[in-house]
Design an enzyme around this catalytic site. Structure first.
Site, PDB file in Angstrom:
ATOM      1  N   ARG A  81       0.852  -1.185   0.000  1.00 30.31           N
ATOM      2  CA  ARG A  81       0.000   0.000   0.000  1.00 30.31           C
ATOM      3  C   ARG A  81       0.889   1.238   0.000  1.00 30.31           C
ATOM      4  O   ARG A  81       1.753   1.397   0.880  1.00 30.31           O
ATOM      5  CB  ARG A  81      -0.909  -0.014   1.236  1.00 30.31           C
ATOM      6  CG  ARG A  81      -1.813   1.197   1.290  1.00 30.31           C
ATOM      7  CD  ARG A  81      -2.739   1.212   2.501  1.00 30.31           C
ATOM      8  NE  ARG A  81      -3.343   2.537   2.563  1.00 30.31           N
ATOM      9  CZ  ARG A  81      -3.540   3.231   3.678  1.00 30.31           C
ATOM     10  NH1 ARG A  81      -3.198   2.728   4.855  1.00 30.31           N
ATOM     11  NH2 ARG A  81      -4.072   4.436   3.625  1.00 30.31           N
ATOM     12  N   HIS A 125      -3.051  10.943   1.146  1.00 27.79           N
ATOM     13  CA  HIS A 125      -2.522  10.628   2.470  1.00 27.79           C
ATOM     14  C   HIS A 125      -1.912  11.909   3.053  1.00 27.79           C
ATOM     15  O   HIS A 125      -0.726  11.988   3.312  1.00 27.79           O
ATOM     16  CB  HIS A 125      -1.498   9.497   2.388  1.00 27.79           C
ATOM     17  CG  HIS A 125      -1.257   8.805   3.698  1.00 27.79           C
ATOM     18  ND1 HIS A 125      -1.297   7.436   3.852  1.00 27.79           N
ATOM     19  CD2 HIS A 125      -0.967   9.299   4.930  1.00 27.79           C
ATOM     20  CE1 HIS A 125      -1.031   7.115   5.114  1.00 27.79           C
ATOM     21  NE2 HIS A 125      -0.829   8.237   5.777  1.00 27.79           N
ATOM     22  N   GLU A 170      -7.578   8.085   6.508  1.00 28.35           N
ATOM     23  CA  GLU A 170      -7.852   8.608   7.848  1.00 28.35           C
ATOM     24  C   GLU A 170      -8.424  10.023   7.856  1.00 28.35           C
ATOM     25  O   GLU A 170      -7.810  10.966   8.363  1.00 28.35           O
ATOM     26  CB  GLU A 170      -6.597   8.544   8.709  1.00 28.35           C
ATOM     27  CG  GLU A 170      -6.112   7.132   8.958  1.00 28.35           C
ATOM     28  CD  GLU A 170      -4.928   7.050   9.905  1.00 28.35           C
ATOM     29  OE1 GLU A 170      -4.661   5.955  10.414  1.00 28.35           O
ATOM     30  OE2 GLU A 170      -4.266   8.097  10.136  1.00 28.35           O
ATOM     31  N   ASN A 292      -7.460   1.117   9.986  1.00 33.53           N
ATOM     32  CA  ASN A 292      -6.136   1.432  10.522  1.00 33.53           C
ATOM     33  C   ASN A 292      -6.245   1.390  12.042  1.00 33.53           C
ATOM     34  O   ASN A 292      -7.009   2.160  12.630  1.00 33.53           O
ATOM     35  CB  ASN A 292      -5.679   2.822  10.083  1.00 33.53           C
ATOM     36  CG  ASN A 292      -5.408   2.930   8.592  1.00 33.53           C
ATOM     37  OD1 ASN A 292      -5.586   1.970   7.857  1.00 33.53           O
ATOM     38  ND2 ASN A 292      -4.987   4.093   8.153  1.00 33.53           N
ATOM     39  N   TYR A 294      -4.132   1.191  15.854  1.00 32.35           N
ATOM     40  CA  TYR A 294      -2.882   1.290  16.611  1.00 32.35           C
ATOM     41  C   TYR A 294      -3.082   1.064  18.108  1.00 32.35           C
ATOM     42  O   TYR A 294      -2.356   0.296  18.723  1.00 32.35           O
ATOM     43  CB  TYR A 294      -2.231   2.659  16.369  1.00 32.35           C
ATOM     44  CG  TYR A 294      -1.671   2.791  14.970  1.00 32.35           C
ATOM     45  CD1 TYR A 294      -0.390   2.348  14.662  1.00 32.35           C
ATOM     46  CD2 TYR A 294      -2.441   3.309  13.939  1.00 32.35           C
ATOM     47  CE1 TYR A 294       0.123   2.433  13.382  1.00 32.35           C
ATOM     48  CE2 TYR A 294      -1.940   3.402  12.650  1.00 32.35           C
ATOM     49  CZ  TYR A 294      -0.661   2.960  12.379  1.00 32.35           C
ATOM     50  OH  TYR A 294      -0.165   3.040  11.100  1.00 32.35           O
ATOM     51  N   GLU A 354      -3.562  -0.611   8.080  1.00 29.03           N
ATOM     52  CA  GLU A 354      -2.365  -0.191   8.809  1.00 29.03           C
ATOM     53  C   GLU A 354      -2.425  -0.756  10.217  1.00 29.03           C
ATOM     54  O   GLU A 354      -3.481  -0.745  10.847  1.00 29.03           O
ATOM     55  CB  GLU A 354      -2.248   1.332   8.965  1.00 29.03           C
ATOM     56  CG  GLU A 354      -1.864   2.111   7.748  1.00 29.03           C
ATOM     57  CD  GLU A 354      -1.776   3.609   8.053  1.00 29.03           C
ATOM     58  OE1 GLU A 354      -1.476   3.979   9.210  1.00 29.03           O
ATOM     59  OE2 GLU A 354      -2.003   4.410   7.132  1.00 29.03           O
TER      60      GLU A 354
END
Length: 450
Positions: A81, A125, A170, A292, A294, A354
């Protein structure tokens, strides 16, 4: 893989990948006709970036693309990606195409396909052309039109060879950090008045999806940053604050894309910017939903005079990365299962687009980067994905952030997320132990399913 490092069992067609973004790795910000972006401007403002660095050189990927593609070939993961720099393709965000910029990505796609790696391309992005920001950026509805034009240009050139497309990466982070709190470019501090930016980003997503499909794109999805939102306590004020933040962070982007509406609590903040037909445009059919992930968020009620009604509290009891993000793999499993349970048939196939961690080890005296913590992170998060799969969640792939150490936005060059260490002085690439572990996992998964 050595004992104790075996990864989870995943299906034969599970897509392993890595991810990067243009401003974080490419460098060459003034080369071959590229125009300035909001991040070039932001980095030039004193005090914006923790270490005073920028993406002006970063990993110099623009000039070292063959070396980096060779790394992907060695890794053996089937997906990569990357994002396209809008100001490299259209220096001012509109008008004539910069041929050298578009040619760079055309060659990159061909190089990836030649080594058996399928591209997943992100159109935006975060590196908005500065000329568009000068006219209001994502607060200006006209930017949606410019983005649709840009999507059509890129789609016409690449749609025949790119497996998956993501219009906007995002939008929650662009809205919150870029327009609400000012921690990211373009540095606006509008708080809840940033909501029009969120709507225009979502509208841009929808318009770009239409343009890409018109160009023949076979698969269009999204990449939204999501996480469980945990209340800081059982107190009604904390629970209420966590529900509001969940609407802002998760619901604000899930519900328009999949249900064609905004969360009820947020509708009054958006009624002045939503035109007839907007929600239908945003709710384009998605071929996949990119998550995504985290770390989870722990939210409490803020003081009455605070600029926002919620505040972040530490997530206690878990190890942390070098950015002090709590490592909670089970929160990924929790989120995937709850996402499917809440929306059921509205949820398309999912990719983890991600997930990654900052651990800042460099090479030791023998040239080895022993990043066992990164191996543990990805192994545990892939295990969480495997558990969600067993619970019936249709997760098709996992893209590790990131292939390379890179420019980490406002945190500069210090945090290192890569499977490959980059010496920013010499640009030497060194495969970390996590690189070999990931390569071995990919090979072992394929072998176990043959």
């Amino acid at each position: 893989m050595t004992a104790g490092e075996q990864g989870p069992r995943l299906p034969a067609d599970f897509r392993f990948g890595t991810a990067t973004s243009a401003y974080q790795i490419e460098g060459a910000v003034a080369d071959d006709g590229r125009g300035p972006s909001v991040w070039d401007t932001f980095c030039a403002e004193p005090g914006r970036i923790a270490d005073g660095s920028s993406g002006a050189v970063a990993c110099d990927h623009y000039h070292r693309v063959d070396e980096d593609v060779a790394l992907l070939a060695d890794l053996g993961a089937g997906g990569y990606r990357f994002s396209i720099s809008w100001p490299r393709v259209q220096p001012t965000g509109s008008g004539a195409v910069n041929a050298a910029g578009l040619d760079f990505y055309d060659r990159l796609v061909d190089k990836l396909l030649a080594i058996g790696v399928q591209p997943m391309v992100t159109l935006f992005h975060w590196d908005l052309p500065q000329a568009l920001e000068d006219d209001g950026g994502w607060l200006n509805r006209a930017t949606v039109e410019r983005f649709a034009d840009y999507a059509a240009i890129v789609g016409a050139r690449l749609a025949d060879r790119v497996e998956h497309w993501i219009p906007v990466n995002e939008p929650s982070v662009v809205t919150t950090l870029g327009y609400a709190t000012g921690l990211h470019a373009p540095g606006k501090t509008l708080m809840f008045d940033a909501m029009p930016a969120a709507h225009h980003l979502l509208l841009g997503h929808g318009r770009a999806a239409i343009a890409l499909r018109a160009a023949g794109a076979p698969s269009v999805g999204c990449a939204n940053n999501h996480a469980p939102i945990w209340p800081a306590s059982d107190d009604d004020a904390d629970v209420g604050a966590s529900k509001l933040f969940d609407a802002v962070w998760n619901g604000m982007f899930i519900e328009p894309m999949l249900l064609g509406r905004y969360p009820r609590d947020l509708e009054p903040l958006l009624e002045d910017v939503v035109d007839d037909g907007d929600m239908a445009t945003i709710r384009q059919p998605l071929d996949f939903y990119g998550v995504n992930y985290y770390t989870p968020f722990r939210i409490g009620a803020a003081a009455e005079d605070a600029p926002m009604p919620f505040e972040f509290r530490p997530v206690m009891g878990y190890p942390t990365t070098d950015l002090n993000w709590s490592v909670v793999p089970d929160a990924l499993r929790e989120w995937l299962i709850m996402f499917r349970a809440r929306l059921r048939a509205a949820v398309p196939p999912i990719y983890v687009t991600e997930s990654g961690c900052a651990y800042n080890q460099g090479p030791d005296d023998a040239g080895v980067v022993d990043d066992q913590a990164r191996i543990d992170y990805h192994s545990a998060h892939l295990t969480a994905v495997a558990e969600a799969l067993r619970m019936g969640v249709d997760v098709r792939g996992y893209y590790a952030w990131s292939l390379l150490d890179n420019f980490e936005w406002a945190d500069g060059l210090v945090p290192r997320f890569g499977l490959v260490h980059v010496d920013y002085e010499t640009q030497q690439r060194t495969k970390k132990r996590s690189f070999q572990w990931y390569a071995d996992l990919v090979a072992a998964t394929k072998a176990s399913n043959d």
